[in-house]
Scaffold this active site. Structure first.
Site, PDB file in Angstrom:
ATOM      1  N   ARG A   1      -0.172  13.678  10.511  1.00 22.75           N
ATOM      2  CA  ARG A   1      -1.422  13.271   9.857  1.00 22.75           C
ATOM      3  C   ARG A   1      -1.816  11.911  10.417  1.00 22.75           C
ATOM      4  O   ARG A   1      -1.105  10.921  10.235  1.00 22.75           O
ATOM      5  CB  ARG A   1      -1.218  13.191   8.338  1.00 22.75           C
ATOM      6  CG  ARG A   1      -2.427  12.683   7.559  1.00 22.75           C
ATOM      7  CD  ARG A   1      -2.030  12.593   6.087  1.00 22.75           C
ATOM      8  NE  ARG A   1      -3.087  12.092   5.241  1.00 22.75           N
ATOM      9  CZ  ARG A   1      -3.336  10.797   5.009  1.00 22.75           C
ATOM     10  NH1 ARG A   1      -2.608   9.867   5.603  1.00 22.75           N
ATOM     11  NH2 ARG A   1      -4.307  10.431   4.194  1.00 22.75           N
ATOM     12  N   LEU A   2      -2.926  11.897  11.137  1.00 22.92           N
ATOM     13  CA  LEU A   2      -3.399  10.645  11.739  1.00 22.92           C
ATOM     14  C   LEU A   2      -4.138   9.845  10.682  1.00 22.92           C
ATOM     15  O   LEU A   2      -5.290  10.132  10.355  1.00 22.92           O
ATOM     16  CB  LEU A   2      -4.309  10.941  12.934  1.00 22.92           C
ATOM     17  CG  LEU A   2      -3.664  11.725  14.088  1.00 22.92           C
ATOM     18  CD1 LEU A   2      -4.676  11.948  15.205  1.00 22.92           C
ATOM     19  CD2 LEU A   2      -2.432  11.008  14.615  1.00 22.92           C
ATOM     20  N   ASP A   3      -3.461   8.857  10.136  1.00 20.45           N
ATOM     21  CA  ASP A   3      -4.030   8.071   9.045  1.00 20.45           C
ATOM     22  C   ASP A   3      -4.968   7.006   9.591  1.00 20.45           C
ATOM     23  O   ASP A   3      -4.611   6.258  10.509  1.00 20.45           O
ATOM     24  CB  ASP A   3      -2.900   7.406   8.243  1.00 20.45           C
ATOM     25  CG  ASP A   3      -3.425   6.557   7.108  1.00 20.45           C
ATOM     26  OD1 ASP A   3      -3.945   7.125   6.137  1.00 20.45           O
ATOM     27  OD2 ASP A   3      -3.340   5.317   7.211  1.00 20.45           O
TER      28      ASP A   3
ATOM     29  N   GLU B   1      -7.497  12.511   9.335  1.00 20.17           N
ATOM     30  CA  GLU B   1      -7.880  12.141   7.969  1.00 20.17           C
ATOM     31  C   GLU B   1      -9.121  11.262   8.033  1.00 20.17           C
ATOM     32  O   GLU B   1      -9.047  10.085   8.389  1.00 20.17           O
ATOM     33  CB  GLU B   1      -6.718  11.402   7.281  1.00 20.17           C
ATOM     34  CG  GLU B   1      -6.981  11.046   5.832  1.00 20.17           C
ATOM     35  CD  GLU B   1      -7.251   9.554   5.612  1.00 20.17           C
ATOM     36  OE1 GLU B   1      -7.655   9.205   4.489  1.00 20.17           O
ATOM     37  OE2 GLU B   1      -7.070   8.759   6.544  1.00 20.17           O
TER      38      GLU B   1
ATOM     39  N   ASP C   1       0.824  -1.210   0.000  1.00 18.53           N
ATOM     40  CA  ASP C   1       0.000   0.000   0.000  1.00 18.53           C
ATOM     41  C   ASP C   1       0.861   1.264   0.000  1.00 18.53           C
ATOM     42  O   ASP C   1       0.585   2.214   0.722  1.00 18.53           O
ATOM     43  CB  ASP C   1      -0.943  -0.007   1.200  1.00 18.53           C
ATOM     44  CG  ASP C   1      -2.079   1.009   1.066  1.00 18.53           C
ATOM     45  OD1 ASP C   1      -2.357   1.452  -0.061  1.00 18.53           O
ATOM     46  OD2 ASP C   1      -2.680   1.375   2.097  1.00 18.53           O
TER      47      ASP C   1
ATOM     48  N   TYR D   1     -15.712   4.561  -3.177  1.00 15.81           N
ATOM     49  CA  TYR D   1     -16.352   5.871  -3.118  1.00 15.81           C
ATOM     50  C   TYR D   1     -15.425   6.972  -3.631  1.00 15.81           C
ATOM     51  O   TYR D   1     -15.634   8.135  -3.360  1.00 15.81           O
ATOM     52  CB  TYR D   1     -16.805   6.189  -1.694  1.00 15.81           C
ATOM     53  CG  TYR D   1     -15.726   6.074  -0.641  1.00 15.81           C
ATOM     54  CD1 TYR D   1     -14.765   7.074  -0.481  1.00 15.81           C
ATOM     55  CD2 TYR D   1     -15.654   4.966   0.203  1.00 15.81           C
ATOM     56  CE1 TYR D   1     -13.776   6.983   0.468  1.00 15.81           C
ATOM     57  CE2 TYR D   1     -14.669   4.864   1.163  1.00 15.81           C
ATOM     58  CZ  TYR D   1     -13.734   5.873   1.294  1.00 15.81           C
ATOM     59  OH  TYR D   1     -12.749   5.773   2.233  1.00 15.81           O
TER      60      TYR D   1
ATOM     61  N   HIS E   1      -2.814  11.637  -2.701  1.00 17.81           N
ATOM     62  CA  HIS E   1      -2.348  10.344  -3.207  1.00 17.81           C
ATOM     63  C   HIS E   1      -3.511   9.368  -3.396  1.00 17.81           C
ATOM     64  O   HIS E   1      -3.328   8.310  -3.995  1.00 17.81           O
ATOM     65  CB  HIS E   1      -1.329   9.739  -2.243  1.00 17.81           C
ATOM     66  CG  HIS E   1      -1.889   9.520  -0.863  1.00 17.81           C
ATOM     67  ND1 HIS E   1      -2.190  10.562  -0.006  1.00 17.81           N
ATOM     68  CD2 HIS E   1      -2.226   8.397  -0.204  1.00 17.81           C
ATOM     69  CE1 HIS E   1      -2.672  10.080   1.118  1.00 17.81           C
ATOM     70  NE2 HIS E   1      -2.719   8.767   1.028  1.00 17.81           N
TER      71      HIS E   1
END
Length: 496
Positions: free
Chosen positions: A192-194, A234, A52, A343, A291
């Site tokens: 950035r809290l993924d 996020e 990923d 989505y 991205h």
């Protein structure tokens, strides 16, 4: 000079310029000198080429040596803000911790670090399991066989190589604290809290953005604050949910903006965009492209609650993107090309607008003159077109918008008039003192005005979505200036 409100760049380190952190620093020191106040470095941890694209780290505290070192990250952060991803929900199945679990089962010291189905649900809770919110068509559990022959259903919210962490366990909390420490030591300013919305699982719920999730994010944010860092959450979700999330964290993404700007340009009607800008969170990061794909769920309905766009408008929007990209986006979206996010529409933003330079500059002007910190994705900065060769090679839908741009490609792109114009527009926006003042939006038929007012300065972006004519008017120290938003006008200002 404080540049915390300036436009930032989003980029992979290995897909831009020389392909490592030192080369990226050189790019910011030369061709892009003074353009960006910060950079979001997409996952640069070991390894960057997992299943990923770095979002399945084996070691979240180690910089992939092919990109450089933590020292290189720290040096980059001496002159600009650094945002790094903190992947809070999962880690790689190839990690030493999970490999130890495979080898030793429940006797492994890392067993508490990972979530199994049985830690959340009893064996007969099929109805509760059916309630789980799924962002992807894959199962949320993967049966994995340990070396002792036992088969265990592990939580895998995203892919079978991304094993969910039990963030409520001591082991999970220690793991996250170790990442925070690495960030603090190396000039990371923003986190950035993924995938944070999925981090807390609870029976009887959909396991997404629960009250306990808010508590988790708030606690993590407090830990970051104590280390002089802020957090960006996020979350793709219903627009009213985003507004509520924004009240309880440092920053959220304005994911509604990308489809609303497209809708305004396609239809000539900016009313939905104007309505959103009246109520949108001010503590946001604005994007048009990232991205990932162009999100649709963020403007859609939730059950019987209406969205920012109705079903017919959304269908028209998606179909227009497919038409503008000559069907290329269709090859990378939905069930096509191993696409995981049903989505989202996969397409470069430039191609979503039919490679129309004027429409593209207007889209960027709306983005960077709206409230929040604007981030421009590297493919968008260079007006990149859909990378069909990379899509064919990997059969990963999102790779259509994840090009590899070497030094030659960057140099050639910097000569494009639309890129020169965009950079000039970014420089103009960064220079305007009014953009830290009060914001208001007005709309009359097809004309949208974004207004900023500070003590000694003012600025206004005016866009006619029917004629695609736009301009910026600003005053500083009693002197008024006018700039047309067009390739010719902005490109000339670069050489002036």
């Amino acid at each position: 000079m404080n540049r915390s409100n300036d436009v930032q760049l989003i980029t992979y380190v290995d897909r831009l310029g020389g392909g490592d952190i030192k080369a990226l620093n050189a790019l910011f020191s030369n061709q892009l000198k003074g353009v960006f106040g910060g950079v979001h470095l997409l996952p640069f941890f070991y390894p960057i080429d997992g299943e990923d694209a770095g979002f399945d780290p084996i070691d979240h505290t180690e910089v992939d040596s092919r990109l450089g070192s933590w020292q290189d990250v720290g040096e980059l952060g001496e002159n600009m803000d650094i945002m790094a991803d903190m992947i809070v929900n999962h880690m790689s199945a190839q990690s030493p911790q999970f490999q130890d679990v495979l080898a030793n089962g429940q006797s492994s010291s890392f067993w508490p670090l990972f979530l199994t189905r049985d830690k959340v649900f009893a064996a007969d809770e099929h109805q509760d399991i059916a309630k789980i919110y799924r962002p992807r068509p894959t199962p949320c559990f993967t049966d994995i066989t340990l070396q002792n022959g036992q088969t265990v259903p592990f939580w895998t919210t995203f892919t079978s190589n991304q094993i969910d962490i039990d963030v409520t366990s001591e082991a999970g909390q220690a793991y996250l604290e170790k990442i925070l420490t690495a960030f603090e030591r190396n000039n990371v300013d923003l986190i950035r809290l993924d995938a944070a919305g999925y981090a807390i699982k609870k029976p009887g719920t959909n396991c997404f953005m629960l009250e306990e999730t808010f508590d988790f994010i708030e606690d993590l944010s407090q830990q970051a604050h104590s280390r002089n860092m802020k957090c960006l959450v996020e979350i793709h979700s219903y627009y009213k949910t985003q507004i509520e999330i924004a009240k309880r964290c440092d920053m959220v993404y304005d994911f509604a903006m990308p489809p609303l700007v497209l809708h305004s340009l396609f239809s000539g009607d900016p009313s939905a965009l104007a309505n959103w800008l009246q109520i949108s969170p001010r503590n946001c990061v604005t994007v048009l492209d990232t991205h990932d794909g162009i999100g649709i769920v963020d403007v859609g309905p939730e059950g019987d609650k209406p969205g920012l766009l109705n079903a017919a408008q959304i269908d028209s929007l998606v179909e227009q993107i497919h038409q503008n990209s000559n069907g290329q986006s269709r090859e990378a979206t939905g069930a096509a090309a191993s696409n995981l996010d049903l989505y989202q529409v996969n397409c470069t933003y430039y191609n979503a607008l039919g490679a129309n330079d004027q429409a593209y500059l207007i889209a960027r002007a709306v983005q960077i003159f709206s409230p929040g910190i604007p981030q421009v994705y590297y493919a968008g900065l260079f007006a990149a077109e859909n990378d069909m060769a990379l899509l064919a090679k990997t059969n990963v839908g999102r790779d259509i918008n994840r090009p590899y741009l070497d030094e030659q490609a960057v140099s050639e792109s910097l000569e494009k008039p639309v890129v020169k114009a965009l950079i000039a527009l970014i420089r103009l926006r960064n220079s305007l003192a009014a953009l830290v003042g009060e914001f208001s939006v007005t709309q009359q038929e097809n004309i949208l005005r974004l207004n900023w007012q500070a003590d000694q300065s003012a600025a206004q972006l005016t866009v006619d979505f029917a004629s695609l004519v736009a301009s910026v008017t600003y005053s500083e120290n009693g002197i008024e200036h006018h700039v047309d938003i067009s390739v010719d006008s902005l490109a000339q200002s670069v050489s002036a």
